[in-house]
Design a protein around this motif. Structure first.
Motif, PDB file in Angstrom:
ATOM      1  N   GLY A 135       0.779  -1.239   0.000  1.00 56.20           N
ATOM      2  CA  GLY A 135       0.000   0.000   0.000  1.00 56.20           C
ATOM      3  C   GLY A 135       0.811   1.290   0.000  1.00 56.20           C
ATOM      4  N   GLY A 136       2.104   1.197  -0.044  1.00 60.84           N
ATOM      5  CA  GLY A 136       2.927   2.400  -0.093  1.00 60.84           C
ATOM      6  C   GLY A 136       2.960   3.190   1.204  1.00 60.84           C
ATOM      7  N   PHE A 137       2.813   2.497   2.346  1.00 61.53           N
ATOM      8  CA  PHE A 137       2.826   3.190   3.638  1.00 61.53           C
ATOM      9  C   PHE A 137       4.154   3.902   3.898  1.00 61.53           C
ATOM     10  N   ALA A 138       5.213   3.442   3.240  1.00 60.72           N
ATOM     11  CA  ALA A 138       6.534   4.035   3.463  1.00 60.72           C
ATOM     12  C   ALA A 138       6.563   5.514   3.096  1.00 60.72           C
ATOM     13  N   ALA A 139       5.643   5.939   2.246  1.00 62.27           N
ATOM     14  CA  ALA A 139       5.594   7.349   1.843  1.00 62.27           C
ATOM     15  C   ALA A 139       5.003   8.237   2.938  1.00 62.27           C
ATOM     16  N   LEU A 140       4.378   7.625   3.929  1.00 60.91           N
ATOM     17  CA  LEU A 140       3.757   8.380   5.024  1.00 60.91           C
ATOM     18  C   LEU A 140       4.759   8.588   6.146  1.00 60.91           C
ATOM     19  N   SER A 141       4.470   9.527   7.024  1.00 62.82           N
ATOM     20  CA  SER A 141       5.378   9.783   8.147  1.00 62.82           C
ATOM     21  C   SER A 141       5.375   8.600   9.112  1.00 62.82           C
ATOM     22  N   THR A 142       6.478   8.424   9.808  1.00 66.49           N
ATOM     23  CA  THR A 142       6.617   7.325  10.760  1.00 66.49           C
ATOM     24  C   THR A 142       5.533   7.398  11.832  1.00 66.49           C
ATOM     25  N   GLY A 143       5.256   8.586  12.317  1.00 68.61           N
ATOM     26  CA  GLY A 143       4.230   8.759  13.340  1.00 68.61           C
ATOM     27  C   GLY A 143       2.852   8.346  12.851  1.00 68.61           C
ATOM     28  N   TYR A 144       2.544   8.709  11.614  1.00 68.10           N
ATOM     29  CA  TYR A 144       1.238   8.365  11.048  1.00 68.10           C
ATOM     30  C   TYR A 144       1.115   6.856  10.837  1.00 68.10           C
ATOM     31  N   VAL A 145       2.183   6.245  10.326  1.00 66.97           N
ATOM     32  CA  VAL A 145       2.180   4.788  10.108  1.00 66.97           C
ATOM     33  C   VAL A 145       2.045   4.064  11.445  1.00 66.97           C
ATOM     34  N   THR A 146       2.710   4.575  12.471  1.00 69.95           N
ATOM     35  CA  THR A 146       2.589   3.978  13.806  1.00 69.95           C
ATOM     36  C   THR A 146       1.156   4.075  14.307  1.00 69.95           C
ATOM     37  N   ALA A 147       0.528   5.226  14.104  1.00 69.77           N
ATOM     38  CA  ALA A 147      -0.867   5.405  14.512  1.00 69.77           C
ATOM     39  C   ALA A 147      -1.776   4.447  13.756  1.00 69.77           C
ATOM     40  N   MET A 148      -1.519   4.254  12.471  1.00 75.23           N
ATOM     41  CA  MET A 148      -2.294   3.298  11.673  1.00 75.23           C
ATOM     42  C   MET A 148      -2.162   1.887  12.243  1.00 75.23           C
ATOM     43  N   PHE A 149      -0.939   1.513  12.587  1.00 78.11           N
ATOM     44  CA  PHE A 149      -0.675   0.180  13.123  1.00 78.11           C
ATOM     45  C   PHE A 149      -1.393  -0.037  14.451  1.00 78.11           C
ATOM     46  N   VAL A 150      -1.297   0.955  15.330  1.00 76.10           N
ATOM     47  CA  VAL A 150      -1.965   0.860  16.635  1.00 76.10           C
ATOM     48  C   VAL A 150      -3.481   0.777  16.455  1.00 76.10           C
ATOM     49  N   ALA A 151      -4.020   1.596  15.549  1.00 74.79           N
ATOM     50  CA  ALA A 151      -5.463   1.554  15.287  1.00 74.79           C
ATOM     51  C   ALA A 151      -5.880   0.178  14.778  1.00 74.79           C
ATOM     52  N   ARG A 152      -5.065  -0.413  13.919  1.00 73.22           N
ATOM     53  CA  ARG A 152      -5.398  -1.737  13.378  1.00 73.22           C
ATOM     54  C   ARG A 152      -5.313  -2.807  14.467  1.00 73.22           C
ATOM     55  N   LEU A 153      -4.315  -2.701  15.336  1.00 75.05           N
ATOM     56  CA  LEU A 153      -4.205  -3.651  16.451  1.00 75.05           C
ATOM     57  C   LEU A 153      -5.439  -3.586  17.346  1.00 75.05           C
ATOM     58  N   ILE A 154      -5.845  -2.374  17.684  1.00 74.30           N
ATOM     59  CA  ILE A 154      -7.017  -2.194  18.548  1.00 74.30           C
ATOM     60  C   ILE A 154      -8.269  -2.724  17.856  1.00 74.30           C
TER      61      ILE A 154
END
Length: 195
Positions: A135-154
């Motif tokens: 999905g090209g997440f690498a183009a997003l900021s590290t903080g945003y990708v981390t927030a996405m990951f945490v949201a998906r875990l929850i």
């Protein structure tokens, strides 16, 4: 390792077909959330796309239930019209593997609430790693990708794990699962309460 019987195979297949339709129905919801919140919008509800693996495993309690149900659901979703195409089947397999790995770690013997939540989170992890590269997440900021990951875990823990458990328990209370591991467990608990 216990063999599958025809009843278990049929129930897993039916659950997979039902949730393939549910998965398709939630795509517009995800798009609306993306419109409001950006890419993280899908992660807020991503657990819905893992739920059949939790429900099938919790009801049937046999090796492969999480993986197979998610793979079948993804295949049916492609057949009935998901625009992603056959690559979605690979995504379903990866999501199913995440949940299956958690159940395998308990040797398919533990189906407590925490294990179901961890299985949902397992799907979140494997799907996120897959999505990161696809999905090209690498183009997003590290903080945003981390927030996405945490949201998906929850979402995996709450929607797939807890909601999946709640749906399964509700079905078991009706008696329709009396010939499955979950139904037998519910019946045994009810007998203890009476005695």
């Amino acid at each position: 390792m216990a063999k599958w019987n025809m009843r278990e195979i049929v129930v897993m297949a039916v659950l997979s077909v039902v949730f393939a339709v549910v998965y398709l129905a939630f795509l517009p919801v995800g798009k609306i959330l993306v419109g409001f919140f950006g890419p993280i919008g899908y992660d807020l509800i991503f657990g819905i796309w893992f739920i059949v693996s939790i429900i099938a495993a919790y009801i049937i309690r046999k090796p492969g239930a999480a993986f197979l149900s998610e793979t079948i659901a993804a295949t049916v979703e492609v057949l009935i019209g998901n625009a992603v195409g056959p690559m979605l089947i690979v995504s379903g397999m990866i999501q199913g593997l995440g949940a299956e790995a958690v159940f395998a770690a308990t040797r398919w013997r533990n189906y407590t609430t925490i294990i179901l939540m961890l299985a949902g989170m397992g799907s979140a992890v494997t799907s996120f790693v897959w999505g990161y590269f696809l999905g090209g997440f690498a183009a997003l900021s590290t903080g945003y990708v981390t927030a996405m990951f945490v949201a998906r875990l929850i979402s995996g823990a709450l929607i797939a794990g807890l909601l999946g458990k709640s749906i399964s328990d509700g079905l078991a209370k009706t008696g329709v699962l009396s010939r499955f591991a979950l139904g037998k467990e519910v019946r045994a608990k009810n007998l203890k309460k009476v005695s």
